[in-house]
Design a protein around this motif. Structure first.
Motif, short mmCIF file in Angstrom:
data_model
loop_
_atom_site.label_atom_id
_atom_site.label_comp_id
_atom_site.label_asym_id
_atom_site.label_seq_id
_atom_site.Cartn_x
_atom_site.Cartn_y
_atom_site.Cartn_z
N PRO A 29 0.93 -1.16 -0.09
CA PRO A 29 -0.08 -0.11 -0.10
C PRO A 29 0.88 1.24 -0.04
O PRO A 29 0.48 2.36 -0.44
CB PRO A 29 -0.71 -0.24 1.20
CG PRO A 29 -0.74 -1.26 1.92
CD PRO A 29 0.42 -2.04 1.21
N TYR A 32 5.66 2.57 -4.33
CA TYR A 32 5.19 3.40 -5.75
C TYR A 32 6.16 3.26 -6.71
O TYR A 32 7.21 2.62 -6.48
CB TYR A 32 5.04 4.78 -5.32
CG TYR A 32 6.25 5.46 -4.62
CD1 TYR A 32 7.38 6.10 -5.35
CD2 TYR A 32 6.53 5.57 -3.41
CE1 TYR A 32 8.51 6.77 -4.93
CE2 TYR A 32 7.62 5.98 -2.66
CZ TYR A 32 8.66 6.52 -3.59
OH TYR A 32 9.90 7.06 -3.15
N GLY A 51 0.35 2.63 -4.48
CA GLY A 51 -0.61 2.03 -3.29
C GLY A 51 -1.35 3.45 -2.71
O GLY A 51 -0.88 4.39 -2.77
N GLU A 52 -2.28 2.70 -2.16
CA GLU A 52 -3.20 4.08 -1.48
C GLU A 52 -2.64 5.01 -0.32
O GLU A 52 -2.93 5.79 -0.04
CB GLU A 52 -4.60 3.44 -1.10
CG GLU A 52 -4.50 2.27 0.21
CD GLU A 52 -4.29 1.03 -0.35
OE1 GLU A 52 -4.51 0.18 0.47
OE2 GLU A 52 -4.21 0.89 -1.79
N ALA A 57 -0.99 8.00 -4.82
CA ALA A 57 -2.28 7.08 -4.72
C ALA A 57 -2.88 6.82 -6.05
O ALA A 57 -3.52 5.88 -6.01
CB ALA A 57 -2.89 7.42 -3.48
N LYS A 58 -2.79 7.58 -7.21
CA LYS A 58 -3.43 7.44 -8.16
C LYS A 58 -2.54 7.79 -9.27
O LYS A 58 -1.54 8.55 -9.16
CB LYS A 58 -4.66 8.29 -8.41
CG LYS A 58 -4.52 9.60 -8.41
CD LYS A 58 -5.80 10.59 -8.66
CE LYS A 58 -5.76 11.93 -8.61
NZ LYS A 58 -6.95 12.66 -8.77
#
Length: 77
Positions: A29, A32, A51-52, A57-58
């Motif tokens: 999570p 990246y 990951g979130e 996160a996006k």
């Protein structure tokens, strides 16, 4: 991924991959990836995804000047 910024299309499929940096592993999570690309026209951009719980996160694309791209390369390990 494709994204248009300031009337210029940045496309990860049609650009030269310069360097890829990953943190963590797939499914983490907080993990990246940052990937520096260069277009045929000589423009640089950074693709980011993670990951979130990561800073990315996006999925996104950010354009970079040649100077900023060099700074990113110098800092990347």
């Amino acid at each position: 991924m494709k994204k248009t910024l300031c009337k210029v299309e940045y496309d990860t499929e049609n650009a030269e991959l310069i360097k890829k940096v990953t943190s963590g592993c797939y499914g983490d999570p907080a993990g990246y990836e940052e990937i520096l690309f260069k277009t045929e026209g000589g423009k640089f951009f950074l693709y980011t995804n993670g990951g979130e719980a990561s800073p990315y996160a996006k999925e996104d694309i950010r354009r970079m000047s040649a100077e900023k791209a060099q700074e990113w390369l110098d800092a990347a390990k």
